[in-house]
Scaffold this active site. Structure first.
Site, PDB file in Angstrom:
ATOM      1  N   HIS A   4      -1.003   3.259  -1.219  1.00 48.80           N
ATOM      2  CA  HIS A   4      -0.388   3.508  -0.792  1.00 48.80           C
ATOM      3  C   HIS A   4       0.087   4.193  -2.685  1.00 48.80           C
ATOM      4  O   HIS A   4       0.513   5.226  -3.463  1.00 48.80           O
ATOM      5  CB  HIS A   4       1.096   3.065  -1.158  1.00 48.80           C
ATOM      6  CG  HIS A   4       0.981   3.338  -0.081  1.00 48.80           C
ATOM      7  ND1 HIS A   4       2.362   4.230   1.205  1.00 48.80           N
ATOM      8  CD2 HIS A   4       1.692   2.361   1.220  1.00 48.80           C
ATOM      9  CE1 HIS A   4       2.093   4.133   1.908  1.00 48.80           C
ATOM     10  NE2 HIS A   4       2.086   2.877   2.313  1.00 48.80           N
TER      11      HIS A   4
ATOM     12  N   GLY B 151       5.477  -4.474   4.744  1.00 45.84           N
ATOM     13  CA  GLY B 151       4.789  -4.223   3.039  1.00 45.84           C
ATOM     14  C   GLY B 151       5.559  -2.600   2.671  1.00 45.84           C
ATOM     15  O   GLY B 151       5.570  -1.728   3.654  1.00 45.84           O
TER      16      GLY B 151
ATOM     17  N   CYS C 288       2.420   1.749   9.427  1.00 42.34           N
ATOM     18  CA  CYS C 288       3.078   2.520   7.542  1.00 42.34           C
ATOM     19  C   CYS C 288       4.059   3.025   8.462  1.00 42.34           C
ATOM     20  O   CYS C 288       5.103   3.672   9.036  1.00 42.34           O
ATOM     21  CB  CYS C 288       2.160   2.944   7.262  1.00 42.34           C
ATOM     22  SG  CYS C 288       2.284   3.422   5.557  1.00 42.34           S
ATOM     23  N   LEU C 289       5.270   2.237   7.283  1.00 45.82           N
ATOM     24  CA  LEU C 289       6.922   2.910   7.959  1.00 45.82           C
ATOM     25  C   LEU C 289       6.577   4.472   7.646  1.00 45.82           C
ATOM     26  O   LEU C 289       7.644   4.527   7.898  1.00 45.82           O
ATOM     27  CB  LEU C 289       7.693   2.391   6.640  1.00 45.82           C
ATOM     28  CG  LEU C 289       8.025   0.425   7.040  1.00 45.82           C
ATOM     29  CD1 LEU C 289       8.819  -0.021   6.132  1.00 45.82           C
ATOM     30  CD2 LEU C 289       8.761   0.589   8.741  1.00 45.82           C
TER      31      LEU C 289
ATOM     32  N   GLN D 296       7.236   5.100  -1.601  1.00 44.66           N
ATOM     33  CA  GLN D 296       7.672   5.243  -0.287  1.00 44.66           C
ATOM     34  C   GLN D 296       9.209   5.748   0.116  1.00 44.66           C
ATOM     35  O   GLN D 296       9.681   6.251   0.691  1.00 44.66           O
ATOM     36  CB  GLN D 296       6.929   4.264   0.976  1.00 44.66           C
ATOM     37  CG  GLN D 296       5.708   4.105   1.006  1.00 44.66           C
ATOM     38  CD  GLN D 296       5.490   2.600   2.149  1.00 44.66           C
ATOM     39  OE1 GLN D 296       5.008   1.828   1.602  1.00 44.66           O
ATOM     40  NE2 GLN D 296       5.657   3.570   3.571  1.00 44.66           N
TER      41      GLN D 296
ATOM     42  N   HIS E 127      -3.663  -1.979   1.740  1.00 40.69           N
ATOM     43  CA  HIS E 127      -2.644  -1.081   2.041  1.00 40.69           C
ATOM     44  C   HIS E 127      -1.810  -0.289   1.038  1.00 40.69           C
ATOM     45  O   HIS E 127      -2.124   1.062   1.092  1.00 40.69           O
ATOM     46  CB  HIS E 127      -2.245  -1.071   3.923  1.00 40.69           C
ATOM     47  CG  HIS E 127      -1.275   0.007   4.457  1.00 40.69           C
ATOM     48  ND1 HIS E 127      -1.549   0.772   5.360  1.00 40.69           N
ATOM     49  CD2 HIS E 127       0.013   0.114   3.299  1.00 40.69           C
ATOM     50  CE1 HIS E 127      -0.272   1.209   6.010  1.00 40.69           C
ATOM     51  NE2 HIS E 127       0.370   0.878   4.954  1.00 40.69           N
ATOM     52  N   GLU E 128      -1.615  -1.553  -0.166  1.00 42.34           N
ATOM     53  CA  GLU E 128       0.003  -0.984  -0.465  1.00 42.34           C
ATOM     54  C   GLU E 128      -0.596  -0.553  -1.619  1.00 42.34           C
ATOM     55  O   GLU E 128       0.068   0.587  -2.302  1.00 42.34           O
ATOM     56  CB  GLU E 128       0.520  -2.030  -0.972  1.00 42.34           C
ATOM     57  CG  GLU E 128       1.495  -2.898   0.193  1.00 42.34           C
ATOM     58  CD  GLU E 128       2.550  -1.896   1.460  1.00 42.34           C
ATOM     59  OE1 GLU E 128       3.051  -0.713   0.527  1.00 42.34           O
ATOM     60  OE2 GLU E 128       2.296  -1.453   2.380  1.00 42.34           O
TER      61      GLU E 128
HETATM   62 NI    NI Z   1       2.479   2.433   4.344  1.00 45.55          NI
END
Ligand code: NI
Length: 160
Positions: free
Chosen positions: A135, A46, A89-90, A51, A131-132
Site C-alpha cells: 500500500h 491492517g 482489503c478494506l 487508505q 500487503h500493507e
Molecule cells: Ni489493504
C-alpha cells in the site's frame, strides 16, 4: 480519536508512493490513533495511511484483535517460504482474491517514539506486513491476484 473514511479502489491516492515519516508530531499521533480506531471499526487486519488519504509511511496491523502493531517506515529485510491464500482489503470491500506471499517476513520499522525495532512474522502476520508495505508503494493486492476476484461472502459459504 475518530474513524476516518477508507478510500476505495479507483481513488488515485491508493496508487501513489508514500513519504517517509521523519517525526511523530501530535498531528501524526492523531492519525495513528484514528487509524487504529478505523481498523477496529472496520474489522480489518491492517490499514495503511494512504487508505485514509494520507501519503505517509504509516501502517497499523492487528491479526488477533488484541495485538496492535504500529509500523512507521517499515522496510522488509528478509522473506522466506511461500503461502498461497485469499486476501482482502478494506479498500476493496466485499472482495477476496488469491495471492502468493512469503510465509516468513522480517521487517525493520519505527515505533511512535521513532525508535527502530525489528518484527518477525509468519502466516497471517507475514501476509499482512507484505500487503500493507505494498500500500505504501501504491500497490493494491488486486494487482497480484491469481485467479478471479470473488465475493468474500461466497468464500465463507465455501468454507462452511
Ligand atoms: Ni489493504
Amino acid at each position: 480519536m475518530a474513524t476516518r473514511k477508507v478510500r476505495e479502489m479507483g481513488d488515485p491516492v491508493l496508487n501513489k508512493q508514500c513519504k517517509e515519516v521523519t517525526e511523530v508530531t501530535p498531528r501524526l499521533q492523531e492519525l495513528i490513533d484514528d487509524m487504529f480506531e478505523t481498523l477496529y471499526e472496520e474489522n480489518g487486519v491492517g490499514l495503511a495511511a494512504p487508505q485514509v488519504g494520507i501519503l505517509k509511511r504509516v501502517v497499523v496491523i492487528d491479526t488477533t484483535g488484541e495485538d496492535p502493531l504500529l509500523l512507521i517506515n517499515p522496510k522488509i529485510l528478509e522473506t522466506s517460504g511461500e503461502q498461497d491464500g485469499y486476501e482482502g482489503c478494506l479498500s476493496v470491500p466485499g472482495k477476496s482474491g488469491k495471492v502468493t506471499r512469503p510465509n516468513y517476513v522480517k521487517a525493520l520499522a519505527y515505533d511512535e517514539n521513532m525508535e527502530p525495532f525489528e518484527i518477525e512474522g509468519t502466516e497471517l502476520l507475514a501476509r499482512a506486513i507484505c500487503h500493507e508495505v505494498d500500500h505504501l508503494n501504491g500497490c493494491l493486492y488486486v494487482e497480484k491476484v491469481h485467479g478471479p476476484l470473488v465475493n468474500t461472502e461466497d468464500l465463507r459459504d465455501d468454507e462452511e
